[in-house]
Design a protein around this motif. Structure first.
Motif, PDB file in Angstrom:
ATOM      1  N   ALA A 127     109.756  78.491  82.454  1.00 59.70           N
ATOM      2  CA  ALA A 127     108.728  79.203  83.200  1.00 59.70           C
ATOM      3  C   ALA A 127     108.520  78.568  84.569  1.00 59.70           C
ATOM      4  O   ALA A 127     108.946  77.445  84.836  1.00 59.70           O
ATOM      5  CB  ALA A 127     107.416  79.202  82.419  1.00 59.70           C
ATOM      6  N   SER A 128     107.833  79.311  85.425  1.00 67.50           N
ATOM      7  CA  SER A 128     107.432  78.783  86.727  1.00 67.50           C
ATOM      8  C   SER A 128     105.972  78.333  86.649  1.00 67.50           C
ATOM      9  O   SER A 128     105.244  78.674  85.709  1.00 67.50           O
ATOM     10  CB  SER A 128     107.586  79.855  87.820  1.00 67.50           C
ATOM     11  OG  SER A 128     106.537  80.799  87.733  1.00 67.50           O
ATOM     12  N   GLU A 129     105.532  77.607  87.661  1.00 76.09           N
ATOM     13  CA  GLU A 129     104.143  77.162  87.705  1.00 76.09           C
ATOM     14  C   GLU A 129     103.178  78.339  87.765  1.00 76.09           C
ATOM     15  O   GLU A 129     101.998  78.214  87.406  1.00 76.09           O
ATOM     16  CB  GLU A 129     103.926  76.253  88.934  1.00 76.09           C
ATOM     17  CG  GLU A 129     104.575  74.885  88.839  1.00 76.09           C
ATOM     18  CD  GLU A 129     103.803  73.926  87.940  1.00 76.09           C
ATOM     19  OE1 GLU A 129     102.757  74.332  87.386  1.00 76.09           O
ATOM     20  OE2 GLU A 129     104.239  72.774  87.793  1.00 76.09           O
ATOM     21  N   ALA A 130     103.662  79.490  88.209  1.00 74.13           N
ATOM     22  CA  ALA A 130     102.811  80.681  88.308  1.00 74.13           C
ATOM     23  C   ALA A 130     102.619  81.381  86.971  1.00 74.13           C
ATOM     24  O   ALA A 130     101.854  82.338  86.873  1.00 74.13           O
ATOM     25  CB  ALA A 130     103.408  81.664  89.313  1.00 74.13           C
ATOM     26  N   ALA A 131     103.285  80.902  85.930  1.00 77.83           N
ATOM     27  CA  ALA A 131     103.296  81.599  84.638  1.00 77.83           C
ATOM     28  C   ALA A 131     102.123  81.181  83.756  1.00 77.83           C
ATOM     29  O   ALA A 131     102.299  80.643  82.656  1.00 77.83           O
ATOM     30  CB  ALA A 131     104.626  81.366  83.934  1.00 77.83           C
ATOM     31  N   ALA A 159      95.632  75.259  69.271  1.00 78.76           N
ATOM     32  CA  ALA A 159      95.845  75.820  70.606  1.00 78.76           C
ATOM     33  C   ALA A 159      95.721  77.342  70.577  1.00 78.76           C
ATOM     34  O   ALA A 159      95.191  77.951  71.516  1.00 78.76           O
ATOM     35  CB  ALA A 159      97.211  75.408  71.140  1.00 78.76           C
ATOM     36  N   PHE A 160      96.183  77.966  69.489  1.00 73.31           N
ATOM     37  CA  PHE A 160      96.038  79.413  69.354  1.00 73.31           C
ATOM     38  C   PHE A 160      94.564  79.799  69.311  1.00 73.31           C
ATOM     39  O   PHE A 160      94.154  80.795  69.920  1.00 73.31           O
ATOM     40  CB  PHE A 160      96.747  79.890  68.086  1.00 73.31           C
ATOM     41  CG  PHE A 160      96.542  81.351  67.788  1.00 73.31           C
ATOM     42  CD1 PHE A 160      97.243  82.326  68.489  1.00 73.31           C
ATOM     43  CD2 PHE A 160      95.644  81.751  66.805  1.00 73.31           C
ATOM     44  CE1 PHE A 160      97.050  83.678  68.219  1.00 73.31           C
ATOM     45  CE2 PHE A 160      95.451  83.098  66.521  1.00 73.31           C
ATOM     46  CZ  PHE A 160      96.152  84.062  67.237  1.00 73.31           C
ATOM     47  N   SER A 161      93.756  79.018  68.615  1.00 71.48           N
ATOM     48  CA  SER A 161      92.323  79.287  68.549  1.00 71.48           C
ATOM     49  C   SER A 161      91.699  79.231  69.935  1.00 71.48           C
ATOM     50  O   SER A 161      90.890  80.091  70.304  1.00 71.48           O
ATOM     51  CB  SER A 161      91.637  78.278  67.629  1.00 71.48           C
ATOM     52  OG  SER A 161      92.139  78.361  66.317  1.00 71.48           O
ATOM     53  N   GLN A 162      92.055  78.229  70.704  1.00 71.14           N
ATOM     54  CA  GLN A 162      91.531  78.117  72.071  1.00 71.14           C
ATOM     55  C   GLN A 162      91.958  79.305  72.919  1.00 71.14           C
ATOM     56  O   GLN A 162      91.144  79.912  73.625  1.00 71.14           O
ATOM     57  CB  GLN A 162      92.013  76.820  72.722  1.00 71.14           C
ATOM     58  CG  GLN A 162      91.510  76.652  74.162  1.00 71.14           C
ATOM     59  CD  GLN A 162      91.987  75.358  74.793  1.00 71.14           C
ATOM     60  OE1 GLN A 162      92.480  74.457  74.099  1.00 71.14           O
ATOM     61  NE2 GLN A 162      91.847  75.245  76.102  1.00 71.14           N
ATOM     62  N   GLN A 174     101.304  74.554  82.776  1.00 69.56           N
ATOM     63  CA  GLN A 174     101.400  73.192  82.247  1.00 69.56           C
ATOM     64  C   GLN A 174     100.709  73.085  80.887  1.00 69.56           C
ATOM     65  O   GLN A 174     101.187  72.381  80.000  1.00 69.56           O
ATOM     66  CB  GLN A 174     100.795  72.198  83.243  1.00 69.56           C
ATOM     67  CG  GLN A 174     101.631  71.995  84.499  1.00 69.56           C
ATOM     68  CD  GLN A 174     103.009  71.411  84.206  1.00 69.56           C
ATOM     69  OE1 GLN A 174     103.201  70.701  83.212  1.00 69.56           O
ATOM     70  NE2 GLN A 174     103.970  71.692  85.070  1.00 69.56           N
ATOM     71  N   TRP A 175      99.592  73.796  80.712  1.00 66.50           N
ATOM     72  CA  TRP A 175      98.940  73.836  79.403  1.00 66.50           C
ATOM     73  C   TRP A 175      99.883  74.443  78.377  1.00 66.50           C
ATOM     74  O   TRP A 175     100.009  73.950  77.245  1.00 66.50           O
ATOM     75  CB  TRP A 175      97.655  74.665  79.499  1.00 66.50           C
ATOM     76  CG  TRP A 175      96.831  74.703  78.249  1.00 66.50           C
ATOM     77  CD1 TRP A 175      95.757  73.912  77.939  1.00 66.50           C
ATOM     78  CD2 TRP A 175      96.980  75.592  77.120  1.00 66.50           C
ATOM     79  NE1 TRP A 175      95.244  74.247  76.703  1.00 66.50           N
ATOM     80  CE2 TRP A 175      95.982  75.281  76.169  1.00 66.50           C
ATOM     81  CE3 TRP A 175      97.875  76.622  76.820  1.00 66.50           C
ATOM     82  CZ2 TRP A 175      95.850  75.948  74.961  1.00 66.50           C
ATOM     83  CZ3 TRP A 175      97.759  77.299  75.610  1.00 66.50           C
ATOM     84  CH2 TRP A 175      96.755  76.964  74.689  1.00 66.50           C
ATOM     85  N   ALA A 176     100.554  75.530  78.763  1.00 66.60           N
ATOM     86  CA  ALA A 176     101.491  76.188  77.855  1.00 66.60           C
ATOM     87  C   ALA A 176     102.649  75.263  77.490  1.00 66.60           C
ATOM     88  O   ALA A 176     103.133  75.277  76.351  1.00 66.60           O
ATOM     89  CB  ALA A 176     102.015  77.475  78.487  1.00 66.60           C
ATOM     90  N   LYS A 177     103.082  74.448  78.435  1.00 65.78           N
ATOM     91  CA  LYS A 177     104.149  73.488  78.144  1.00 65.78           C
ATOM     92  C   LYS A 177     103.650  72.378  77.227  1.00 65.78           C
ATOM     93  O   LYS A 177     104.324  72.009  76.251  1.00 65.78           O
ATOM     94  CB  LYS A 177     104.690  72.890  79.447  1.00 65.78           C
ATOM     95  CG  LYS A 177     105.809  71.878  79.221  1.00 65.78           C
ATOM     96  CD  LYS A 177     106.250  71.233  80.519  1.00 65.78           C
ATOM     97  CE  LYS A 177     107.319  70.159  80.254  1.00 65.78           C
ATOM     98  NZ  LYS A 177     107.703  69.448  81.496  1.00 65.78           N
ATOM     99  N   GLN A 178     102.491  71.851  77.523  1.00 62.24           N
ATOM    100  CA  GLN A 178     101.941  70.764  76.713  1.00 62.24           C
ATOM    101  C   GLN A 178     101.723  71.189  75.266  1.00 62.24           C
ATOM    102  O   GLN A 178     101.817  70.373  74.350  1.00 62.24           O
ATOM    103  CB  GLN A 178     100.620  70.289  77.323  1.00 62.24           C
ATOM    104  CG  GLN A 178     100.784  69.565  78.648  1.00 62.24           C
ATOM    105  CD  GLN A 178      99.478  69.436  79.409  1.00 62.24           C
ATOM    106  OE1 GLN A 178      98.394  69.763  78.898  1.00 62.24           O
ATOM    107  NE2 GLN A 178      99.552  68.962  80.642  1.00 62.24           N
TER     108      GLN A 178
END
Length: 258
Positions: A127-131, A159-162, A174-178
């Motif tokens: 992904a890109s940072e814009a994703a 994470a799904f709950s959040q 970055q959250w999605a990557k983490q």
């Protein structure tokens, strides 16, 4: 083939890399016809002996996928039609799950609702940072029930709950990557495309039998998903008829027309 004139276009390269690109003028949203085309394209690429690896992407720069088509949601008048619409998403997820080839998702922009499900259904995601990502279903009175198994499989229940309960909030790439949805994140689209090209070239050079075996391991424990996703589609198909959801959809179109 032009993305402006076609909903789906497929490119087969001589090196064994097949690219499936989808497009819709409404921020790459997914009506039922496009969902069927996408599932069929994934199925066909998976069964093409010349295909060694698949790239799943969308056209445009700002949005990877806005999820379900609100225009079509508003046209649903009975449970059966509603269930069939949401089964379109389950069919795409099932096509990815059953496809014997590794699927690499290229996410260049925002992913909302079913778009997050598409990213989760891929085997590896760049992904890109814009994703940035958002599961906004609760805001219109439904829930991400069909895509939930695929998303939870990647990011876990917490994470799904959040992501689900914070339905109005975008989470960063970055959250999605983490949290495991994205495997790699790049500064911009050119860097992303370079990384996708390099990775798929490497994968295409690997032993196809080993890749097929890996694919089976990656999706272990999902044999019951055909029935599970169909049940989830029925839940969504009923909720979309609720007064809350119909009011929310009409409000969305009223705001859009201003």
């Amino acid at each position: 083939m032009s993305a402006e004139n076609e909903n789906i276009y497929v490119t087969n390269e001589p090196d064994g890399v097949t690219t499936i690109c989808f497009y819709h003028p409404a921020q790459n949203s997914l009506p039922s016809a496009l969902l069927k085309q996408l599932a069929d394209a994934i199925f066909n690429a998976g069964n093409d002996p010349e295909t060694k690896v698949i790239i799943l992407k969308s056209a445009g720069d700002r949005t990877f996928c806005a999820g379900a088509s609100f225009d079509e949601l508003l046209q649903i008048k009975d449970r059966e039609t509603g269930a069939l619409f949401f089964e379109g998403f389950s069919n795409v997820i099932s096509a990815c799950r059953k496809c014997p080839k590794i699927i690499i998702a290229r996410v260049q922009g925002k992913a909302v609702g079913g778009g997050v499900g598409l990213a989760a259904a891929a085997d590896y995601c760049l992904a890109s940072e814009a994703a940035s990502i958002k599961l906004s279903e609760l805001t219109i009175g439904i829930g991400p029930f069909v895509i939930a198994p695929a998303v939870i499989r990647k990011i876990g229940l917490s994470a799904f709950s959040q992501l689900t309960i914070r339905a109005s909030d975008f989470q960063t790439a970055q959250w999605a990557k983490q949290n495991g949805l994205y495997n790699e994140v790049y500064e911009d689209t050119p860097s992303l495309d370079g990384a996708v090209y390099e990775l798929t070239q490497k994968i295409a050079s690997y032993n196809p039998a080993a890749l097929t075996g890996l694919k089976q391991i990656l999706w272990e424990g999902t044999a019951d998903w055909d029935d599970l996703l169909k049940q989830r589609a029925a839940i969504s198909g009923e909720l979309v008829l609720s007064e809350f959801t119909q009011r929310a959809l009409h409000s969305f179109f009223k705001d859009r027309s201003k």
